[in-house]
Design a protein around this motif. Structure first.
Motif, mmCIF file in Angstrom:
data_model
loop_
_atom_site.group_PDB
_atom_site.id
_atom_site.type_symbol
_atom_site.label_atom_id
_atom_site.label_comp_id
_atom_site.label_asym_id
_atom_site.label_seq_id
_atom_site.Cartn_x
_atom_site.Cartn_y
_atom_site.Cartn_z
ATOM 1 N N VAL A 88 0.058 -11.106 3.924
ATOM 2 C CA VAL A 88 0.676 -10.102 4.800
ATOM 3 C C VAL A 88 -0.083 -9.676 6.506
ATOM 4 N N GLY A 89 -2.072 -9.626 5.646
ATOM 5 C CA GLY A 89 -3.251 -9.734 7.019
ATOM 6 C C GLY A 89 -3.538 -10.619 7.445
ATOM 7 N N ARG A 90 -3.312 -12.003 6.781
ATOM 8 C CA ARG A 90 -3.064 -13.000 8.403
ATOM 9 C C ARG A 90 -1.909 -13.288 8.596
ATOM 10 N N ASN A 91 -0.982 -12.988 8.431
ATOM 11 C CA ASN A 91 0.428 -12.963 8.917
ATOM 12 C C ASN A 91 0.283 -11.956 10.458
ATOM 13 N N LEU A 92 -0.273 -10.980 9.841
ATOM 14 C CA LEU A 92 -0.575 -10.018 11.127
ATOM 15 C C LEU A 92 -1.224 -10.509 12.201
ATOM 16 N N LEU A 93 -2.468 -11.787 11.766
ATOM 17 C CA LEU A 93 -2.786 -11.973 12.886
ATOM 18 C C LEU A 93 -2.552 -14.145 13.252
ATOM 19 N N GLY A 94 -1.766 -13.666 12.899
ATOM 20 C CA GLY A 94 -0.590 -14.857 13.479
ATOM 21 C C GLY A 94 -0.369 -15.683 12.820
ATOM 22 N N ALA A 95 -0.699 -16.588 11.297
ATOM 23 C CA ALA A 95 -0.767 -16.995 10.251
ATOM 24 C C ALA A 95 0.140 -17.409 10.116
ATOM 25 N N GLU A 96 1.353 -16.721 10.028
ATOM 26 C CA GLU A 96 2.392 -17.136 9.629
ATOM 27 C C GLU A 96 3.225 -17.416 7.745
ATOM 28 N N THR A 97 2.270 -17.390 7.558
ATOM 29 C CA THR A 97 1.626 -18.093 6.031
ATOM 30 C C THR A 97 2.786 -17.390 5.201
ATOM 31 N N PRO A 98 3.933 -18.155 4.420
ATOM 32 C CA PRO A 98 4.881 -17.472 3.549
ATOM 33 C C PRO A 98 4.160 -17.104 1.753
ATOM 34 N N TYR A 99 4.632 -15.987 1.906
ATOM 35 C CA TYR A 99 3.758 -15.842 0.425
ATOM 36 C C TYR A 99 4.005 -16.196 -0.931
ATOM 37 N N ARG A 100 3.352 -17.037 -2.003
ATOM 38 C CA ARG A 100 3.444 -17.550 -2.751
ATOM 39 C C ARG A 100 2.560 -17.250 -3.926
ATOM 40 N N ALA A 101 3.736 -16.497 -4.859
ATOM 41 C CA ALA A 101 3.308 -15.491 -6.109
ATOM 42 C C ALA A 101 3.168 -15.886 -6.981
ATOM 43 N N GLY A 160 -1.322 4.118 2.975
ATOM 44 C CA GLY A 160 -1.249 3.984 1.648
ATOM 45 C C GLY A 160 -3.412 3.183 1.454
ATOM 46 N N ALA A 161 -4.304 3.757 0.856
ATOM 47 C CA ALA A 161 -5.500 3.656 0.771
ATOM 48 C C ALA A 161 -6.153 2.993 -0.742
ATOM 49 N N GLY A 162 -4.703 2.247 -1.503
ATOM 50 C CA GLY A 162 -5.392 1.816 -3.252
ATOM 51 C C GLY A 162 -5.244 0.396 -2.465
ATOM 52 N N GLN A 163 -5.838 -0.059 -3.318
ATOM 53 C CA GLN A 163 -6.107 -2.293 -3.568
ATOM 54 C C GLN A 163 -5.702 -2.829 -2.443
ATOM 55 N N ALA A 164 -4.263 -2.413 -2.387
ATOM 56 C CA ALA A 164 -3.392 -3.526 -1.013
ATOM 57 C C ALA A 164 -3.618 -2.811 0.515
ATOM 58 N N GLY A 165 -3.794 -2.001 0.360
ATOM 59 C CA GLY A 165 -4.215 -0.781 1.554
ATOM 60 C C GLY A 165 -5.862 -1.511 2.071
ATOM 61 N N LEU A 166 -6.639 -1.399 0.573
ATOM 62 C CA LEU A 166 -8.047 -1.707 1.018
ATOM 63 C C LEU A 166 -7.933 -3.283 1.246
ATOM 64 N N SER A 167 -7.944 -3.759 0.601
ATOM 65 C CA SER A 167 -7.291 -5.239 0.622
ATOM 66 C C SER A 167 -7.588 -5.792 1.738
ATOM 67 N N LEU A 168 -6.298 -5.645 2.119
ATOM 68 C CA LEU A 168 -5.598 -5.342 3.672
ATOM 69 C C LEU A 168 -6.641 -5.376 5.302
ATOM 70 N N GLY A 169 -7.179 -4.294 4.489
ATOM 71 C CA GLY A 169 -8.257 -3.777 6.007
ATOM 72 C C GLY A 169 -9.272 -4.846 6.609
ATOM 73 N N ALA A 170 -9.945 -4.821 4.616
ATOM 74 C CA ALA A 170 -10.968 -6.260 5.191
ATOM 75 C C ALA A 170 -10.935 -7.596 5.305
ATOM 76 N N LYS A 171 -9.576 -7.917 5.070
ATOM 77 C CA LYS A 171 -9.339 -8.915 4.841
ATOM 78 C C LYS A 171 -9.381 -9.185 6.663
ATOM 79 N N LEU A 172 -8.429 -7.866 6.977
ATOM 80 C CA LEU A 172 -8.098 -8.881 9.002
ATOM 81 C C LEU A 172 -10.065 -8.406 9.199
ATOM 82 N N ARG A 173 -10.849 -7.691 8.917
ATOM 83 C CA ARG A 173 -12.561 -8.037 9.444
ATOM 84 C C ARG A 173 -12.393 -9.310 9.265
#
Lengths: 401, 107
Positions: free
Chosen positions: A301-314, A8-21
């Motif tokens: 979620v990107g930070r959590n993929l890298l081990g952050a374990e931060t719960p999402y607070r909307a 999925g290359a919408g806003q979420a997919g792009l934001s996730l990829g950019a954050k990972l980098r």
């Protein structure tokens, strides 16, 4: 080389990829998009892009060079058909791609009218992607008779642009009033008056019986028995989370792809974020459809993929531009029992503050960014101003409390 | 092309050529400057593209419209005489060399 694969290359997919980098992830990163376009903004589609004021290249969320420079393998026209969880692979077309971690940012799909009442006719459009706007453009001309089905934000924004572009607009809403699910009667009243003042024939409590014609609709029969001539129709009756792929892979789906607070689905190697995902919230589950959620959920979620374990607070917020009016919304108004109206400092500025009991839960600010920003800050801090004093309160004092 | 200099909160410095007519925000977003979130895409609805403009530049920029002023007035880390929403700054030849800094927090 499997690494992280994002579907999925919408806003979420792009934001996730950019954050990972940005966070230093240096492994393989693949972003798979179903559409032919690189990641782009959707909100202008029903606003400036439909009006023709925003050129296509300015919809893009990143420059074409960004992906190469950040070593993001962006594959477009890649419709993922299946996930093989045992093998750790996704399949699209003739390709099979292995993953260590998979993220689903598949977004949402607009609901369509049933084919039985004319939903498949050639001049009936939804508004979700660039291709939708391109398809309707030849018919979206001054003098054309447009039927908008649905009085939510997409329908109202489309009606505003169309009226401004010289189309003859009729908007029908089958519920008793526009914005029934998403806003208070006070906000609906404001926008009803605004649209009528701008020449939109806005009819509430009026459903569509069927569209008549073929291959294009020529007329609409309404539930009240009246008939309208139409040259095109825009259907804005909500969206469904794109969860078919998750369902096929037997991941839990509950109003969207069900995740835990960290974005993990029922498979520990598969995550989900954005419009497609529902996450734990207040003892239940919540799914949000907004740019803000797409970005912040994906980045979390990107930070959590890298081990952050931060719960999402909307911290939900949303906006809508119609004519020269800017509506800014913060919070979630679910369960409100009182709305306080507060006139703003500038002329024409007004805000509607939602309360559940004495708890402040959401705000609709109309041409009133001061109220919006204040409301947002109060919600973030969990502060509820006294509803009885609010109408006369000084905003700066409220946030100082 | 106009040179705009972006300094991320942590100090990382970027120099990008931005096309005239684009906004300072778009130059940052297109190139992925960390901290310029620009949730609303540039319609002055969110304040997540807040920047501090280098002092010698502030008075040379186009004036602040009421909507931007109100958003900024309540933005975290707002500093009078330095703060702007980068989506409201259209890039022109006159802005060549403009330097903006990303605040610690956007909201």
């Amino acid at each position: 080389m499997s690494g992280i694969v994002v579907v999925g290359a919408g806003q979420a997919g792009l934001s996730l990829g950019a954050k990972l980098r940005a966070e230093g992830y240096s492994g393989a990163l693949t972003l798979l998009g179903e559409e032919a376009w690189p990641p782009y903004q959707r909100p202008p589609l029903s606003k400036k892009f439909l009006l023709g004021e925003l050129p296509r290249e300015r919809l893009s969320l990143r420059s074409p060079e960004f992906y190469g420079e950040h070593d993001i393998d962006l594959k477009l026209g890649a419709r993922v058909e299946a996930i093989d969880r045992d093998a750790g692979q996704v399949r699209f077309g003739d390709h099979v791609l292995a993953y260590d971690r998979l993220v689903l940012t598949t977004g949402a799909c607009p609901r369509r009218l049933p084919a039985a009442i004319g939903g498949e006719l050639g001049n009936v459009f939804t508004l979700r992607g660039i291709d939708d706007v391109d398809a309707m453009a030849p018919r979206f001309k001054p003098g054309a008779r447009l039927l908008v089905v649905g009085g939510g934000y997409i329908g109202l924004e489309a009606a505003a642009i169309a009226a401004r572009s010289g189309l003859e607009v009729t908007l029908i809403e089958s519920a008793p009033r526009i914005l029934g699910r998403v806003a208070a009667a006070e906000t609906a009243d404001y926008f009803r008056r605004l649209h009528r003042k701008n020449g939109v024939d806005l009819r509430e409590g009026t459903g569509l019986r069927r569209l008549v014609g073929g291959p294009a609709a020529r007329a609409a029969e309404l539930a009240d028995g009246t008939t309208l001539d139409v040259d095109l129709a825009i259907v804005g009756i909500g969206v469904e989370p794109a969860a078919a792929l998750a369902q096929q892979a037997r991941l839990a789906v509950d109003n969207g792809i069900a995740t835990d607070a960290y974005g993990r689905t029922t498979d520990p190697n598969i995550f989900a974020a954005g419009d497609c995902a529902s996450f734990p919230h207040g003892g239940g589950r919540l799914r949000l459809e907004s740019v803000q959620n797409a970005i912040e959920h994906a980045e979390c979620v990107g930070r959590n993929l890298l081990g952050a374990e931060t719960p999402y607070r909307a911290q939900p917020w949303f906006w809508s531009d119609q004519y020269d009016v800017k509506l800014q919304i913060a919070g979630l108004n679910t369960g409100y029992d009182r709305v306080v109206v507060r006139n703003g400092e500038r002329e024409g500025a007004v805000s509607h503050w939602y309360y559940a009991g004495r708890r402040f839960i959401a705000i609709d600010a109309i041409n009133d960014p001061r109220a919006y920003m204040t409301g947002r800050r109060l919600l973030g801090a969990g502060i509820s101003p006294d509803p009885d004093d609010l109408a006369a309160a000084d905003l700066k004092t409220l946030t100082a409390a | 092309m106009v040179k705009i200099i972006y300094i991320e909160h942590a100090g990382k410095r970027h120099e990008f050529d931005v096309a005239a007519g684009q906004s300072v925000m778009e130059g940052a977003r297109d190139n992925g400057v960390d901290g310029i979130v620009a949730e609303c895409g540039g319609c002055c609805s969110c304040s997540t593209c807040h920047v501090y403009v280098a002092e010698d530049w502030f008075d040379r920029l186009p004036p602040i419209e009421p909507m931007e002023e109100d958003m900024l007035d309540f933005a975290p880390g707002m500093e009078p005489g330095r703060s702007r929403l980068s989506c409201q700054l259209t890039v022109t030849e006159e802005l060549d060399g403009l330097t903006v800094q990303v605040p610690a927090e956007q909201a």
